[in-house]
Design an enzyme around this catalytic site. Sequence first.
Site, PDB file in Angstrom:
ATOM      1  N   LYS A   1       0.843  -1.197   0.000  1.00 56.08           N
ATOM      2  CA  LYS A   1       0.000   0.000   0.000  1.00 56.08           C
ATOM      3  C   LYS A   1       0.881   1.252   0.000  1.00 56.08           C
ATOM      4  O   LYS A   1       2.068   1.177   0.325  1.00 56.08           O
ATOM      5  CB  LYS A   1      -0.893  -0.019   1.233  1.00 56.08           C
ATOM      6  CG  LYS A   1      -0.100  -0.021   2.526  1.00 56.08           C
ATOM      7  CD  LYS A   1      -0.958  -0.356   3.721  1.00 56.08           C
ATOM      8  CE  LYS A   1      -0.097  -0.337   4.968  1.00 56.08           C
ATOM      9  NZ  LYS A   1      -0.633  -1.129   6.032  1.00 56.08           N
TER      10      LYS A   1
ATOM     11  N   TYR B   1      16.419  31.405   4.819  1.00 55.52           N
ATOM     12  CA  TYR B   1      15.245  32.237   5.105  1.00 55.52           C
ATOM     13  C   TYR B   1      15.196  32.661   6.563  1.00 55.52           C
ATOM     14  O   TYR B   1      15.513  31.886   7.457  1.00 55.52           O
ATOM     15  CB  TYR B   1      13.960  31.436   4.831  1.00 55.52           C
ATOM     16  CG  TYR B   1      13.589  31.359   3.372  1.00 55.52           C
ATOM     17  CD1 TYR B   1      13.351  32.499   2.608  1.00 55.52           C
ATOM     18  CD2 TYR B   1      13.436  30.108   2.770  1.00 55.52           C
ATOM     19  CE1 TYR B   1      12.991  32.402   1.285  1.00 55.52           C
ATOM     20  CE2 TYR B   1      13.065  29.995   1.436  1.00 55.52           C
ATOM     21  CZ  TYR B   1      12.847  31.154   0.694  1.00 55.52           C
ATOM     22  OH  TYR B   1      12.488  31.058  -0.604  1.00 55.52           O
TER      23      TYR B   1
HETATM   24  C1  LIG Z   1       0.119  -1.963   6.681  1.00 55.92           C
HETATM   25  C2  LIG Z   1      -0.450  -3.172   7.219  1.00 55.92           C
HETATM   26  C3  LIG Z   1       0.355  -4.262   7.599  1.00 55.92           C
HETATM   27  C4  LIG Z   1       1.851  -4.233   7.585  1.00 55.92           C
HETATM   28  O1  LIG Z   1       2.322  -3.644   8.765  1.00 55.92           O
HETATM   29  P1  LIG Z   1       3.872  -3.557   9.072  1.00 55.92           P
HETATM   30  O2  LIG Z   1       3.934  -3.026  10.443  1.00 55.92           O
HETATM   31  O3  LIG Z   1       4.436  -2.628   8.083  1.00 55.92           O
HETATM   32  O4  LIG Z   1       4.409  -4.915   8.939  1.00 55.92           O
HETATM   33  C5  LIG Z   1      -0.269  -5.405   8.004  1.00 55.92           C
HETATM   34  N1  LIG Z   1      -1.605  -5.494   8.053  1.00 55.92           N
HETATM   35  C6  LIG Z   1      -2.401  -4.474   7.725  1.00 55.92           C
HETATM   36  C7  LIG Z   1      -3.866  -4.636   7.835  1.00 55.92           C
HETATM   37  C8  LIG Z   1      -1.856  -3.282   7.300  1.00 55.92           C
HETATM   38  O5  LIG Z   1      -2.649  -2.274   6.966  1.00 55.92           O
END
Ligand SMILES: *Cc1c(COP(=O)(O)O)cnc(C)c1O
Length: 816
Positions: free
Chosen positions: A485, A711
Amino acid sequence: MNYRAAQIAEITGSKVIGDASVTVKNISFDSRNLFAVQDRAFIAINTSQNSGEKYISDVLERGIRIIIAEHKACDKEGITWILVENSVLFLQKLAKYHLKSFPDLKTVGITGSNGKTIVKEWLYQCIYNIFDTVKSPKSFNSQTGLPLSILQTGKKHEVGIFEAGISRPGEMAVLAAIFSPEIGVLTHIGTAHSANFSTESELIDEKLKFFKDSSVIIFNGDHPGIYDAVSLRYPDRKLVSYGLGPHNKLFVQSGWDNFSNEITVSYFDNVFKFNLSQKDEATLQNVLALIAVLKELQVSNEEIVQKLVGLKAIEMRLESVHGVRGNLVVNDSFNLDVDSLKIAFQFIKEYKKVKKVLILTDIIDVKEPPDQLYKEVAQLVNEQDFDRVYLVGSVITQYHALFQAKSYIYKDSADLIESQTLNHIEDSLILLKGARKFAIEKIKNLLELQKHDTVLEVNLNALLHNINIHKALLKPKTRMMAMVKAYSYGLGGYEIAEFLQHHHIDYLGVAYADEGMDLRKNGITTPIIVMNPEQHSYNAIIEYNLEPEIYSFRVLELFWNALNELGVDKQYPIHIKLETGMHRLGFKSEELMLLAEKLNTMNLKVASIFSHLSTSDMSDERDYALSQIEVFSCNTDVLINALGYRPVLHILNSAGITSFTEYQFDMVRIGIGMVGISNDPAVKKQLQNAVVFKTVISQISHVKAGDSIGYSRRHIAGTDTRIATIPVGYADGIPRMIGNGKGFVSINGKLCPIVGNICMDMLMVDIGTLQVQEGSEVVIFNSKPTLEQFAEYCQTIPYEVLTSISRRVKRIYIKN
Ligand SMILES: *Cc1c(COP(=O)(O)O)cnc(C)c1O
């Protein structure tokens, strides 16, 4: 080494002018890399192409006080000159003498056409924490490289690994006079560098001279010529042949031609298994050579197996970079011969781009007559499915009729560039294989997206390594979903997914339907779960065969309606999310009976039931995680009973895999662990950095005490100093809050503070007196500072750092 100039003169029969009592601890021949000048001598090496003497005034300016040369080049005061007759012979004499003073050093010598550097580097990786080991740097294996490598040996060293490379008849005899190893390794005889030998057997004979004093000779026995030559010449030595053929002392029994990573080998009838993530033949042969040496060094099978898992790929660097017009450019910057062509073809097979284009130049420096060579090359190329082939060079173009794909011919790179035909390549994978002399970089620059000096470099091998480290904790049957994702945590889109798919990941997870759609459009066929199926996207989900997370009755009904409207009549896969304690999304315990009732009336297939832990990475909240797991376990039982079948169950994320391994159920979901982050120190130690964020210095300015930087004049220089301006700013994802001394970047391995306010596209760092130049590399994170440290500067977590890196930062994928 540690000799006085007078001693050196005596050993080598040379003459000292100036102070002969000075100590020499290091000798350098490359004026570009002189860091410490103390006790360092510069040797001016004269070859037929170049004279090292023209660099003498330069190195004197940099503070070198000892020069080894064939002539006294100037009258500058205070310099010690060691005047030699021939600088190369001088080095060889000194190295030979030096090595004799370490009779207890166990020596390993590696030669061969390909693979010697990788075997040497891998060997070093495997043994450096078992033995004090000295090795040739990079590929220092020539008439000067070997002696310089040997000169690094000191009293403390137990093992010395040295490489010997030759390109002409007679050279090996010279190297062997300096050094013939106790354990000799002949990796591979190929077509590289054979142009100066009239026959292959002449080349083999020359290489074998290296082993004149060896007690053990390890060699690739798949090559009949080598097998016979070694056996005939050295019948009185311990001969360890290795290869794929069962006639070898070390050979592959099974595993190299199937999909599993497990390889079984037999070593003098002793059978053992190990895992290898990359299984092309070249890698496997190199690993076999490595195993044979480790056995000679008495490393146990268990240790060998463990070391092999941790091997860092080094061999060749195939870069893939986004190109213009939707192209992906794969550039192989290694040497060009038939073997490397095969490896490159293997590499691009992993990409599912529909159209493939090859740009190939003349293959030079090989012995085979062109008729035979290009027939072989064309045949290889024809076995791939290239849409177009661009042939560059005066020789290869004569054979264009042999190529079946549509082929275009150009006399050189400039001709190809001027033709403008490259502008017609779209949405293709472009493989660039060129001999150096064709200045292939010009073509590459033309094809790549506008070049930015700022890149996020993603090492795909490290990613895979990290997955394997997590996998090793799990039962073999447990499946793995990779969470890709948010643009794969900022690392990139389909490139990552494609790589994971190639390595047989079971599931991919995205947040939104668009992300899944993008993957499908780029040829990803692995099942994809969409965690956040928005109402407007149901049609897209169904059209692209994505699998939604269903977390409430509302979503269930809406999705069911969408399926009906589209007239889908297959059992559509969905994933049920249970609320177990995070209070984010999911069905609650009291909703389960109704849920099952509804599901039983719908033509849906619950592919999995899952939940998510809110504290898996917190050692002081284990109880909470366990209570969530308990709820999950009970509730899935209830649901399974009511459904009448058992979907896949999963609850662990990366930290869960390491901290709650026993609750792996049927599948786990890895995310940040792939990048090389873990809260478990023992696991963290085994992970590799999969990502480096780096850029280069745009400008260096001298400022005076009291001058203000940036800045709002928020930083006033306390002393006279130097400021480097770097082309990244908050628009690239560097939070503005780490300006004014809160954050650091590293230049030349040293952390330098960010000073003043961070601008939109730039920031400034105080580099003091650091020896760097405009254009020097700057590491924003990994490994110094580490991603975790960088996240601390930003008062956040690595997840946010990575996902905040702007899309305008070019992602580069490297694979070794
Ligand atoms: C993002 C996500 C993961 C992965 O989590 P990590 O801590 O990066 O391993 C696992 N399960 C779900 C539902 C997620 O949204």
